[in-house]
Write an enzyme that holds these catalytic residues in place. Sequence first.
Site, PDB file in Angstrom:
ATOM      1  N   CYS A 173      55.541 -13.791  35.165  1.00  0.00           N
ATOM      2  CA  CYS A 173      55.330 -13.716  33.722  1.00  0.00           C
ATOM      3  C   CYS A 173      54.108 -12.840  33.431  1.00  0.00           C
ATOM      4  CB  CYS A 173      55.072 -15.102  33.161  1.00  0.00           C
ATOM      5  SG  CYS A 173      56.457 -16.220  33.317  1.00  0.00           S
TER       6      CYS A 173
ATOM      7  N   CYS B 286      50.449 -14.221  33.487  1.00  0.00           N
ATOM      8  CA  CYS B 286      49.961 -14.743  34.779  1.00  0.00           C
ATOM      9  C   CYS B 286      50.078 -13.723  35.905  1.00  0.00           C
ATOM     10  CB  CYS B 286      50.735 -16.002  35.159  1.00  0.00           C
ATOM     11  SG  CYS B 286      50.553 -17.317  33.959  1.00  0.00           S
TER      12      CYS B 286
ATOM     13  N   CYS C 192      54.671 -21.018  41.532  1.00  0.00           N
ATOM     14  CA  CYS C 192      55.096 -21.586  40.257  1.00  0.00           C
ATOM     15  C   CYS C 192      55.588 -23.021  40.405  1.00  0.00           C
ATOM     16  CB  CYS C 192      56.182 -20.726  39.630  1.00  0.00           C
ATOM     17  SG  CYS C 192      57.630 -20.560  40.667  1.00  0.00           S
TER      18      CYS C 192
ATOM     19  N   CYS D  89      53.166 -25.499  32.175  1.00  0.00           N
ATOM     20  CA  CYS D  89      53.894 -24.367  31.605  1.00  0.00           C
ATOM     21  C   CYS D  89      55.038 -23.951  32.543  1.00  0.00           C
ATOM     22  CB  CYS D  89      52.922 -23.214  31.365  1.00  0.00           C
ATOM     23  SG  CYS D  89      53.637 -21.819  30.511  1.00  0.00           S
ATOM     24  N   CYS D  90      54.736 -23.835  33.849  1.00  0.00           N
ATOM     25  CA  CYS D  90      55.784 -23.484  34.818  1.00  0.00           C
ATOM     26  C   CYS D  90      56.855 -24.570  34.887  1.00  0.00           C
ATOM     27  CB  CYS D  90      55.191 -23.293  36.225  1.00  0.00           C
ATOM     28  SG  CYS D  90      54.509 -21.665  36.529  1.00  0.00           S
TER      29      CYS D  90
HETATM   30  S1  SF4 Z   1      54.061 -18.044  35.315  1.00  0.00           S
HETATM   31 FE1  SF4 Z   1      52.539 -18.430  33.692  1.00  0.00          FE
HETATM   32  S2  SF4 Z   1      53.543 -17.999  31.717  1.00  0.00           S
HETATM   33 FE2  SF4 Z   1      55.160 -18.122  33.329  1.00  0.00          FE
HETATM   34  S3  SF4 Z   1      55.874 -20.194  33.205  1.00  0.00           S
HETATM   35 FE3  SF4 Z   1      54.257 -20.183  34.771  1.00  0.00          FE
HETATM   36  S4  SF4 Z   1      52.318 -20.628  33.713  1.00  0.00           S
HETATM   37 FE4  SF4 Z   1      53.890 -20.131  32.159  1.00  0.00          FE
END
Ligand code: SF4
Length: 235
Positions: A205, A208, A231, A122-123
């Site tokens: 985010c 998280c 991240c 996701c990151c």
């Molecule tokens: S901090 Fe969490 S929601 Fe944001 S990009 Fe990374 S995994 Fe995704």
Amino acid sequence: MGSKLTYDSWDEDYVHQLQNGFKDFVDVIKWAYKEYEEKMIYACSFGAEGVVLVDIISKINPFAKIVFLDTDLHFRETYELIERIKEKYPTLNIEMVKPALSVNQQSEYYGDRLWEKNPNLCCYLRKIQPLKKVLTNHDAWMTGLRREQSSTRKNINYINKDDKFGKIKICPLIHWSWEDVWSYIRVQQIPYNQLHDQHYPSIGCEPCTAKVLEGTNLRAGRWINKEKTECGLHT
Ligand code: SF4
């Protein structure tokens, strides 16, 4: 060294000498804008260190280019803060950089709530890829990292060879303490994220980021109950 310092022309002795010659963080920032001009961006998360650096940069280069990695998953308070910063520093060029996929598209391709199942992916999709794209046309980027933030940050220098992005990474605030950051914010009366007053010292985010207890590590609320602590932009 006559030509610009880049990732490809990195010279350990030269950089060592250069770093030892800086009087303070202002010197670092002035050198960086002179060296890279339009070829450097400041990637700002708009955390406490972030807004401090925005204020300092605005006094050195009022037209500086700043990017925010807008994952579309930030807190409402973070987006509100960015609007307040834009009003206070109208000449700064603040760009919201979006990932290739919307959150809905990401859910379609990779499944719902990817941040729970695979936060690294996701990151990668929402932060690393977009920054990589922005940096294509730049030689250097600046960040507000501080050495005392975490064990993974204790060896950072003013000037770093960033193997992840193949660029030069400038970190002017490495020697600042958390107290230095807040004293600067209060004295200069800089807008800051209201969540900092509600036990969120480090804000990323929304899915998280959690509140932390008084006296806990400042980044303890990030990716809570997961092994992940960064991240990936800086590791
Ligand atoms: S901090 Fe969490 S929601 Fe944001 S990009 Fe990374 S995994 Fe995704």
